[in-house]
Motif scaffolding. Structure first.
Motif, mmCIF file in Angstrom:
data_model
loop_
_atom_site.group_PDB
_atom_site.id
_atom_site.type_symbol
_atom_site.label_atom_id
_atom_site.label_comp_id
_atom_site.label_asym_id
_atom_site.label_seq_id
_atom_site.Cartn_x
_atom_site.Cartn_y
_atom_site.Cartn_z
ATOM 1 N N MET A 144 10.597 0.352 -10.930
ATOM 2 C CA MET A 144 9.449 1.279 -10.707
ATOM 3 C C MET A 144 8.555 -0.031 -11.785
ATOM 4 N N ARG A 145 7.303 0.146 -10.930
ATOM 5 C CA ARG A 145 6.316 -0.687 -11.242
ATOM 6 C C ARG A 145 4.763 0.216 -12.062
ATOM 7 N N THR A 146 3.773 0.020 -13.079
ATOM 8 C CA THR A 146 3.637 0.432 -13.772
ATOM 9 C C THR A 146 2.299 -0.636 -13.902
ATOM 10 N N VAL A 147 1.235 -0.466 -13.583
ATOM 11 C CA VAL A 147 -0.262 -1.350 -13.311
ATOM 12 C C VAL A 147 -1.339 -0.254 -14.738
ATOM 13 N N ALA A 148 -2.357 -1.270 -15.208
ATOM 14 C CA ALA A 148 -3.393 -0.447 -15.886
ATOM 15 C C ALA A 148 -5.109 -1.354 -15.301
ATOM 16 N N LEU A 149 -6.010 -0.585 -14.930
ATOM 17 C CA LEU A 149 -6.976 -0.983 -14.267
ATOM 18 C C LEU A 149 -7.465 -1.863 -15.501
ATOM 19 N N ASP A 150 -7.443 -1.687 -16.514
ATOM 20 C CA ASP A 150 -8.576 -2.634 -16.889
ATOM 21 C C ASP A 150 -7.913 -4.172 -17.373
ATOM 22 N N ASP A 151 -6.454 -4.057 -17.391
ATOM 23 C CA ASP A 151 -6.177 -5.170 -16.820
ATOM 24 C C ASP A 151 -6.881 -6.207 -16.165
ATOM 25 N N PHE A 152 -7.561 -5.905 -14.998
ATOM 26 C CA PHE A 152 -7.467 -7.036 -14.036
ATOM 27 C C PHE A 152 -9.254 -7.001 -13.451
ATOM 28 N N ASP A 153 -9.852 -7.858 -13.040
ATOM 29 C CA ASP A 153 -10.886 -8.288 -13.144
ATOM 30 C C ASP A 153 -10.638 -7.497 -11.755
ATOM 31 N N SER A 154 -12.788 -7.328 -11.235
ATOM 32 C CA SER A 154 -13.115 -7.569 -9.633
ATOM 33 C C SER A 154 -12.977 -8.854 -9.597
ATOM 34 N N ARG A 155 -13.380 -8.444 -7.595
ATOM 35 C CA ARG A 155 -12.980 -9.468 -7.413
ATOM 36 C C ARG A 155 -14.627 -8.985 -6.411
ATOM 37 N N MET A 156 -15.199 -10.885 -6.285
ATOM 38 C CA MET A 156 -16.528 -10.304 -5.209
ATOM 39 C C MET A 156 -16.541 -9.419 -3.893
ATOM 40 N N GLY A 157 -17.972 -8.775 -4.219
ATOM 41 C CA GLY A 157 -18.292 -8.082 -3.096
ATOM 42 C C GLY A 157 -19.086 -6.925 -3.051
ATOM 43 N N PRO A 158 -19.014 -6.039 -2.277
ATOM 44 C CA PRO A 158 -20.505 -5.636 -1.681
ATOM 45 C C PRO A 158 -20.289 -3.737 -3.305
ATOM 46 N N ALA A 159 -19.249 -4.060 -3.319
ATOM 47 C CA ALA A 159 -18.801 -2.869 -4.687
ATOM 48 C C ALA A 159 -19.332 -3.745 -6.570
ATOM 49 N N ASP A 160 -19.114 -2.883 -7.053
ATOM 50 C CA ASP A 160 -19.888 -3.326 -8.260
ATOM 51 C C ASP A 160 -17.930 -3.642 -8.670
ATOM 52 N N ARG A 161 -16.938 -2.828 -8.681
ATOM 53 C CA ARG A 161 -16.405 -3.063 -9.052
ATOM 54 C C ARG A 161 -15.161 -2.688 -8.118
ATOM 55 N N ASN A 162 -14.595 -4.273 -7.509
ATOM 56 C CA ASN A 162 -13.101 -4.386 -6.653
ATOM 57 C C ASN A 162 -11.995 -4.279 -7.170
ATOM 58 N N VAL A 163 -11.180 -3.805 -7.991
ATOM 59 C CA VAL A 163 -9.188 -4.190 -8.452
ATOM 60 C C VAL A 163 -8.642 -3.797 -7.253
ATOM 61 N N PRO A 164 -7.750 -5.350 -6.678
ATOM 62 C CA PRO A 164 -6.984 -5.074 -5.076
ATOM 63 C C PRO A 164 -5.290 -5.151 -5.921
ATOM 64 N N LEU A 165 -4.689 -4.209 -5.578
ATOM 65 C CA LEU A 165 -4.021 -3.296 -6.725
ATOM 66 C C LEU A 165 -2.025 -3.756 -5.840
ATOM 67 N N THR A 166 -2.337 -4.142 -4.739
ATOM 68 C CA THR A 166 -1.391 -4.262 -3.800
ATOM 69 C C THR A 166 -0.281 -4.906 -4.570
ATOM 70 N N ASP A 167 -0.489 -6.721 -4.672
ATOM 71 C CA ASP A 167 0.463 -7.333 -5.144
ATOM 72 C C ASP A 167 0.441 -7.062 -6.674
ATOM 73 N N ALA A 168 0.225 -6.679 -7.627
ATOM 74 C CA ALA A 168 0.546 -6.591 -8.838
ATOM 75 C C ALA A 168 1.522 -5.569 -8.699
ATOM 76 N N LEU A 169 0.955 -4.505 -7.651
ATOM 77 C CA LEU A 169 2.406 -2.993 -7.714
ATOM 78 C C LEU A 169 3.036 -3.597 -6.531
ATOM 79 N N GLY A 170 3.472 -4.394 -6.112
ATOM 80 C CA GLY A 170 4.475 -5.418 -5.637
ATOM 81 C C GLY A 170 4.235 -4.367 -3.829
ATOM 82 N N ALA A 171 3.646 -3.770 -3.217
ATOM 83 C CA ALA A 171 3.591 -3.098 -2.018
ATOM 84 C C ALA A 171 3.981 -3.548 -1.360
ATOM 85 N N ALA A 172 4.095 -3.603 -0.070
ATOM 86 C CA ALA A 172 5.175 -3.877 0.941
ATOM 87 C C ALA A 172 4.190 -3.701 1.648
ATOM 88 N N ASN A 173 3.780 -2.292 2.479
ATOM 89 C CA ASN A 173 4.116 -1.433 3.434
ATOM 90 C C ASN A 173 2.628 -0.898 2.845
#
Length: 169
Positions: free
Chosen positions: A1-30
């Motif tokens: 099991m992996r857990t993450v906290a949204l506050d631990d991540f920086d937002s990436r640039m784009g059309p949203a005020d905040r966009n946090v990619p979580l795929t890699d942080a959670l180790g998602a494969a599919n």
């Protein structure tokens, strides 16, 4: 099991005020997973878009998102329009699903902040077609995305004439 906290991540640039990619942080494969926060006028995407081989799910945690959809399959009408558009509001506690090839864009049209999760499966979306209005061409055109040389912004570029149609930092 992996857990993450949204506050631990920086937002990436784009059309949203905040966009946090979580795929890699959670180790998602599919599946791909992103967390968004939208201020008034912000969007999940650079334009109305469709993923060739990925379905997308949006869960609205807070606020209301207006999804613009585009049916490009519809035949041209008497005015020469090649697609029909529709809008649907999705509020907190509701979900929306878009299948592969369905054109959509979620926008915060209200004054309350939107918080939402976006899930895409499979993780590889295949080709993504983005459509935006081009002032130079005077019509909706396909767009490319590019990072400015100085990395200060992301730009949408009309693939027909090369004009910059949007700037996102």
């Amino acid at each position: 099991m992996r857990t993450v906290a949204l506050d631990d991540f920086d937002s990436r640039m784009g059309p949203a005020d905040r966009n946090v990619p979580l795929t890699d942080a959670l180790g998602a494969a599919n599946a791909a997973l992103n967390y968004y926060e939208l201020d008034e006028g912000d969007s999940f995407a650079y334009g109305v878009h469709a993923h060739q081989s990925q379905e997308e799910f949006f869960y609205v945690v807070e606020g209301t998102v207006t999804f613009e959809t585009l049916d490009v399959q519809q035949s041209a009408d008497a005015d020469g329009d090649a697609a029909s558009t529709d809008e649907t509001e999705v509020s907190a506690g509701e979900l929306a699903r878009f299948g592969p090839g369905e054109f959509q864009r979620g926008v915060n049209r209200g004054s309350d902040r939107v918080r939402a999760l976006a899930i895409g499966a499979p993780q590889d979306a295949g080709d993504t077609e983005i459509l935006r209005e081009c002032g130079e061409c005077g019509e909706t055109t396909t767009q490319a995305i590019e990072l400015a040389d100085d990395r200060s912004e992301i730009r949408t570029i009309c693939e027909s004439c090369g004009s910059v149609t949007g700037r996102f930092d």
